[in-house]
Motif scaffolding. Structure first.
Motif, PDB file in Angstrom:
ATOM      1  N   CYS A  21      29.453  43.074  33.185  1.00 61.46           N
ATOM      2  CA  CYS A  21      29.224  43.371  34.750  1.00 61.46           C
ATOM      3  C   CYS A  21      29.752  42.839  36.221  1.00 61.46           C
ATOM      4  O   CYS A  21      30.121  43.099  36.695  1.00 61.46           O
ATOM      5  CB  CYS A  21      27.466  43.452  35.010  1.00 61.46           C
ATOM      6  SG  CYS A  21      26.498  43.584  33.590  1.00 61.46           S
ATOM      7  N   GLY A  22      30.106  41.338  35.812  1.00 63.91           N
ATOM      8  CA  GLY A  22      30.630  41.063  37.072  1.00 63.91           C
ATOM      9  C   GLY A  22      32.004  41.010  36.798  1.00 63.91           C
ATOM     10  O   GLY A  22      32.376  39.943  37.545  1.00 63.91           O
ATOM     11  N   LYS A  23      32.550  41.101  35.805  1.00 63.32           N
ATOM     12  CA  LYS A  23      33.972  41.252  35.922  1.00 63.32           C
ATOM     13  C   LYS A  23      34.396  42.595  37.337  1.00 63.32           C
ATOM     14  O   LYS A  23      34.414  43.297  37.618  1.00 63.32           O
ATOM     15  CB  LYS A  23      34.005  42.425  34.585  1.00 63.32           C
ATOM     16  CG  LYS A  23      35.871  42.442  34.205  1.00 63.32           C
ATOM     17  CD  LYS A  23      36.396  42.647  33.008  1.00 63.32           C
ATOM     18  CE  LYS A  23      36.394  44.269  33.886  1.00 63.32           C
ATOM     19  NZ  LYS A  23      36.274  45.012  32.001  1.00 63.32           N
ATOM     20  N   LYS A  24      35.633  41.260  37.563  1.00 64.80           N
ATOM     21  CA  LYS A  24      36.037  42.275  39.767  1.00 64.80           C
ATOM     22  C   LYS A  24      36.526  43.077  38.318  1.00 64.80           C
ATOM     23  O   LYS A  24      37.903  42.780  38.135  1.00 64.80           O
ATOM     24  CB  LYS A  24      36.440  40.690  39.927  1.00 64.80           C
ATOM     25  CG  LYS A  24      35.559  40.704  41.158  1.00 64.80           C
ATOM     26  CD  LYS A  24      36.620  39.203  42.206  1.00 64.80           C
ATOM     27  CE  LYS A  24      38.018  40.275  43.034  1.00 64.80           C
ATOM     28  NZ  LYS A  24      38.808  39.514  42.988  1.00 64.80           N
ATOM     29  N   LYS A  25      36.839  44.210  39.682  1.00 71.48           N
ATOM     30  CA  LYS A  25      37.850  44.948  39.572  1.00 71.48           C
ATOM     31  C   LYS A  25      39.224  44.593  39.927  1.00 71.48           C
ATOM     32  O   LYS A  25      39.331  43.844  41.229  1.00 71.48           O
ATOM     33  CB  LYS A  25      37.350  46.120  40.635  1.00 71.48           C
ATOM     34  CG  LYS A  25      37.984  47.818  40.395  1.00 71.48           C
ATOM     35  CD  LYS A  25      37.686  48.817  42.025  1.00 71.48           C
ATOM     36  CE  LYS A  25      38.800  49.793  41.503  1.00 71.48           C
ATOM     37  NZ  LYS A  25      39.144  50.471  40.243  1.00 71.48           N
ATOM     38  N   VAL A  26      39.861  44.814  39.346  1.00 66.36           N
ATOM     39  CA  VAL A  26      41.608  44.692  40.362  1.00 66.36           C
ATOM     40  C   VAL A  26      42.175  45.865  40.212  1.00 66.36           C
ATOM     41  O   VAL A  26      42.104  46.788  39.882  1.00 66.36           O
ATOM     42  CB  VAL A  26      42.612  44.260  39.207  1.00 66.36           C
ATOM     43  CG1 VAL A  26      43.957  44.422  39.663  1.00 66.36           C
ATOM     44  CG2 VAL A  26      41.733  42.751  38.472  1.00 66.36           C
ATOM     45  N   ASN A  27      42.662  46.197  41.938  1.00 69.14           N
ATOM     46  CA  ASN A  27      42.887  46.605  42.745  1.00 69.14           C
ATOM     47  C   ASN A  27      44.548  47.807  41.909  1.00 69.14           C
ATOM     48  O   ASN A  27      44.607  48.886  42.025  1.00 69.14           O
ATOM     49  CB  ASN A  27      43.147  47.283  44.180  1.00 69.14           C
ATOM     50  CG  ASN A  27      41.602  46.805  44.543  1.00 69.14           C
ATOM     51  OD1 ASN A  27      41.645  44.918  45.210  1.00 69.14           O
ATOM     52  ND2 ASN A  27      40.779  47.700  44.799  1.00 69.14           N
ATOM     53  N   TYR A  86      43.232  43.348  48.827  1.00 70.52           N
ATOM     54  CA  TYR A  86      42.909  43.858  47.856  1.00 70.52           C
ATOM     55  C   TYR A  86      43.292  42.694  46.503  1.00 70.52           C
ATOM     56  O   TYR A  86      43.877  41.833  46.587  1.00 70.52           O
ATOM     57  CB  TYR A  86      43.925  44.970  47.196  1.00 70.52           C
ATOM     58  CG  TYR A  86      44.048  45.905  48.391  1.00 70.52           C
ATOM     59  CD1 TYR A  86      42.810  47.397  48.497  1.00 70.52           C
ATOM     60  CD2 TYR A  86      44.603  46.085  49.439  1.00 70.52           C
ATOM     61  CE1 TYR A  86      42.449  48.321  49.433  1.00 70.52           C
ATOM     62  CE2 TYR A  86      44.297  46.670  50.583  1.00 70.52           C
ATOM     63  CZ  TYR A  86      43.226  48.307  49.900  1.00 70.52           C
ATOM     64  OH  TYR A  86      43.043  48.795  51.147  1.00 70.52           O
ATOM     65  N   SER A  87      42.351  43.073  45.106  1.00 72.46           N
ATOM     66  CA  SER A  87      42.839  42.144  44.084  1.00 72.46           C
ATOM     67  C   SER A  87      43.902  42.949  43.609  1.00 72.46           C
ATOM     68  O   SER A  87      44.023  43.554  43.107  1.00 72.46           O
ATOM     69  CB  SER A  87      41.544  42.219  43.616  1.00 72.46           C
ATOM     70  OG  SER A  87      41.657  42.956  42.349  1.00 72.46           O
ATOM     71  N   GLU A 106      46.918  41.346  40.050  1.00 72.87           N
ATOM     72  CA  GLU A 106      46.744  40.628  39.375  1.00 72.87           C
ATOM     73  C   GLU A 106      48.369  41.086  38.222  1.00 72.87           C
ATOM     74  O   GLU A 106      49.106  42.164  38.489  1.00 72.87           O
ATOM     75  CB  GLU A 106      46.229  40.828  37.560  1.00 72.87           C
ATOM     76  CG  GLU A 106      45.929  40.017  36.158  1.00 72.87           C
ATOM     77  CD  GLU A 106      44.792  40.398  35.318  1.00 72.87           C
ATOM     78  OE1 GLU A 106      43.439  40.428  36.030  1.00 72.87           O
ATOM     79  OE2 GLU A 106      44.877  40.350  34.288  1.00 72.87           O
ATOM     80  N   LYS A 112      41.474  47.397  33.688  1.00 74.95           N
ATOM     81  CA  LYS A 112      40.565  46.554  34.401  1.00 74.95           C
ATOM     82  C   LYS A 112      39.742  47.366  35.740  1.00 74.95           C
ATOM     83  O   LYS A 112      40.279  47.272  36.765  1.00 74.95           O
ATOM     84  CB  LYS A 112      41.301  45.256  35.055  1.00 74.95           C
ATOM     85  CG  LYS A 112      41.278  43.839  34.134  1.00 74.95           C
ATOM     86  CD  LYS A 112      41.822  42.731  34.380  1.00 74.95           C
ATOM     87  CE  LYS A 112      41.927  41.914  33.167  1.00 74.95           C
ATOM     88  NZ  LYS A 112      42.445  40.661  33.574  1.00 74.95           N
TER      89      LYS A 112
END
Ligand code: BGC
Length: 361
Positions: free
Chosen positions: A20-26, A55-56, A58, A79
């Motif tokens: 749930c807490g997984k951050k979305k990567v843009n 924006y995130s 990776e 992700k």
């Protein structure tokens, strides 16, 4: 049993929370390998440019493997990325990875190297790669005097579309000077067989590249240069001219020619303005390099990604045929660097620091 159940329950809770807490990567960025300074440079410049973004992002490396590259793309899809910026290891093999992204509605930006034979690539940010090859060849032409100058040709990896563009550019400028006798090709029977043709087809280029490829690898370049020198007579040496496709391979090939006592002098090209090659240029061991300001390419790629994320149409300047479609592209110019302009091109522009080098005037 009870204990096992409670451990299982806890594990499930932790896992669930993480999910749930997984951050979305843009934006996902995939680069070919950490083994070449060029791509580590791109990573650094991406990180600098992305410091203040909302924006995130990776960045993953494929370590020279199309299979690893596909895994990277799949991990980024999982992700939740909306935009994929990818520099393929193998332009054709990357098709499957970007097709998987396209299926999820992700926009794909090919970065520096074009992805070929697929319609799943939306945009391309690149340097003018034909101009890179032309600049390398023009340097050799400008240095040559008289007729019969020995010419050694080397190329990049055939799996990289850029290798063809660099070679095409070089051939545009070298071929007339081979035809008029200024240069004599010493290390490629395929190139000799085609030397009277001003324009080569992709298949013809593939024949030459297949023979003189370095695969972008230092050791392959070194071994090939040594084999060519062993096969050549002293008369094929003397003052030689070498088309080397990039800096890593240029240093390897230069070292091999330097070690041969029948080579009186050599002029050798390069590309990327890698720090080690700038030092070689200062020391007179490499003749030139083509500087591709990665900061510009990174900025173009990020601007494109942000435009997409904001629902706008990215700015493009032309297009590249990839064997299936014409991919809209934004292209950046390149700069030739020799001993006399290291300072103005690289230090004054703050690309590198003067303290990175010794003997810089
Ligand atoms: C890049 C060059 C690089 C080469 C080897 C090419 O696609 O454009 O800058 O030197 O790959 O990695």
């Amino acid at each position: 049993m009870k204990k096992l159940l409670s451990i299982l329950l806890m594990a499930l809770m932790v896992f669930g929370l993480a999910a749930c807490g997984k951050k979305k990567v843009n934006v996902g960025i995939v680069l070919p390998t950490k083994d070449e300074p060029r791509w580590v440079q791109d990573e650094t410049r991406f990180k600098e440019a992305l410091k203040d973004t909302k924006y995130s992002v990776e960045i993953l490396f494929s370590q020279g493997s199309p299979a690893k590259e596909k895994e990277n793309v799949e991990a980024l899809i999982a992700k939740g990325i909306d935009v994929l910026i990818i520099c393929p290891q193998d332009g054709s093999a990357a098709g499957a990875a970007v097709e998987a992204a396209k299926k999820e509605g992700i926009k794909v930006i090919a970065y520096d190297r074009l992805i070929t034979d697929t319609d799943a690539v939306d945009y391309y940010v690149t340097f003018d790669s034909i101009a890179v090859g032309e600049a390398q060849a023009q340097y050799l032409v400008d240095q040559a005097q008289g007729k019969g100058n020995p010419l050694y040709l080397y190329a990049g990896a055939a799996s990289d579309n850029n290798a063809f563009l660099f070679f095409e550019g070089a051939w545009n400028v070298l071929q007339p000077k081979i035809a008029d006798g200024t240069f004599v090709i010493k290390n490629s029977s395929e190139a000799v067989a085609l030397q009277s043709k001003a324009e080569l087809t992709r298949d013809e280029m593939a024949k030459i590249i297949g023979q003189v490829t370095t695969n972008w690898e230092f050791n392959e370049a070194k071994n090939k240069a040594e084999a060519h020198l062993t096969a050549a007579s002293d008369a094929d040496k003397g003052d030689v001219f070498i088309l080397a496709p990039n800096d890593g391979t240029a240093r390897a090939i230069a070292d091999a020619f330097d070690a041969d006592s029948a080579v009186k002098s050599y002029k050798i090209t390069g590309q990327d303005a890698e720090k080690a090659s700038i030092q070689y240029i200062i020391d007179g061991r490499q003749s030139m390099t083509v500087f591709k300001d990665v900061r510009t390419l990174v900025k173009d790629a990020i601007n494109m990604a942000v435009a997409i994320l904001e629902g706008k149409t990215p700015e493009t300047t032309g297009s590249y045929e990839n064997g299936k479609i014409a991919v809209k592209a934004k292209q950046t110019e390149v700069i030739v660097v020799k001993q006399d302009n290291v300072k103005s091109a690289l230090i004054d522009s703050k690309y590198y620091e003067a303290s990175d080098f010794t003997g810089l005037k």
